[in-house]
Design an enzyme around this catalytic site. Structure first.
Site, PDB file in Angstrom:
ATOM      1  N   SER A  58      -1.488   3.370  -0.377  1.00 13.36           N
ATOM      2  CA  SER A  58      -1.992   2.027  -0.668  1.00 13.36           C
ATOM      3  C   SER A  58      -2.514   1.952  -2.090  1.00 13.36           C
ATOM      4  O   SER A  58      -3.285   2.808  -2.522  1.00 13.36           O
ATOM      5  CB  SER A  58      -3.121   1.641   0.287  1.00 13.36           C
ATOM      6  OG  SER A  58      -3.668   0.388  -0.095  1.00 13.36           O
ATOM      7  N   VAL A  63      -6.399   7.397  -6.027  1.00 14.92           N
ATOM      8  CA  VAL A  63      -5.281   8.267  -6.404  1.00 14.92           C
ATOM      9  C   VAL A  63      -3.987   7.462  -6.503  1.00 14.92           C
ATOM     10  O   VAL A  63      -3.185   7.669  -7.413  1.00 14.92           O
ATOM     11  CB  VAL A  63      -5.140   9.447  -5.416  1.00 14.92           C
ATOM     12  CG1 VAL A  63      -3.922  10.300  -5.746  1.00 14.92           C
ATOM     13  CG2 VAL A  63      -6.402  10.311  -5.445  1.00 14.92           C
ATOM     14  N   CYS A  64      -3.799   6.516  -5.598  1.00 13.68           N
ATOM     15  CA  CYS A  64      -2.594   5.683  -5.633  1.00 13.68           C
ATOM     16  C   CYS A  64      -2.571   4.825  -6.897  1.00 13.68           C
ATOM     17  O   CYS A  64      -1.527   4.670  -7.534  1.00 13.68           O
ATOM     18  CB  CYS A  64      -2.518   4.803  -4.395  1.00 13.68           C
ATOM     19  SG  CYS A  64      -2.408   5.745  -2.848  1.00 13.68           S
ATOM     20  N   ALA A  65      -3.715   4.290  -7.259  1.00 20.96           N
ATOM     21  CA  ALA A  65      -3.803   3.490  -8.486  1.00 20.96           C
ATOM     22  C   ALA A  65      -3.495   4.347  -9.709  1.00 20.96           C
ATOM     23  O   ALA A  65      -2.783   3.908 -10.616  1.00 20.96           O
ATOM     24  CB  ALA A  65      -5.191   2.860  -8.595  1.00 20.96           C
TER      25      ALA A  65
END
Length: 171
Positions: A58, A63-65
């Site tokens: 998501s 971490v995804c960003a």
């Protein structure tokens, strides 16, 4: 549909990955995901290009960003025959809003929320969470998978350098 256990952990706990795990050298399977404007996007739309598919749970997590921002930054250096495609199960509207807010312009960000078509065909679905695990797939201009990374701990970033080296060799 295959279940893979004890290969990936989330916050240190094993999770079950559902779908068909892919390997280097295999023909890439076509799939359909949704762009932020709800337009269907297929892998086959980019036939003849190198396609870098970066996958994460998501965009609303740190971490995804970071992963999206890093690949977006690197994509600015890609030639026109390379397509960056980022996939999560976030709703298309949320992806569109996030990318607009953060200035993400080099990545086509798409949602696998509707059918999990990508996640199941490439072995990225976390059964317990109905999210995608983290990883990277690179498909060459002939549609052959040339790089696969299933990150073993969902909270870790992918190996950017290894993936980018493969892209450099393919263009």
């Amino acid at each position: 549909m295959r279940e893979i256990k004890d290969k990936v952990t989330f916050k240190g706990n094993p999770v079950t990955i559902v779908g068909e795990e892919v390997k280097v050298g295999e023909k890439a399977r076509d799939f359909t995901v949704l762009a932020s404007d709800l337009r269907e996007v297929k892998l086959s739309d980019y036939a003849g290009k190198v396609v870098v598919i970066t996958v994460f749970p998501s965009v609303d997590t740190g971490v995804c960003a970071l992963q999206l921002a890093r690949f977006n930054q690197e994509a600015a250096n890609f030639s026109d025959d390379v397509q960056l495609l980022t996939i999560s199960v976030d709703l298309p509207f949320a992806l569109g809003r996030y990318c607009a807010d953060k200035g993400i312009k080099n990545a086509l960000t798409a949602s696998d929320h509707r059918d999990l078509d990508f996640g199941l065909k490439y072995g990225f679905v976390i059964k317990e969470l109905r999210l995608l695990t983290r990883g990277t797939i690179i498909v060459d201009k002939e549609g052959i998978i040339r790089y696969v990374e299933y990150v073993p701990e969902v909270g870790q970033e992918p190996n950017y350098d290894a993936a980018l080296e493969v892209v450099k060799k393919l263009v």
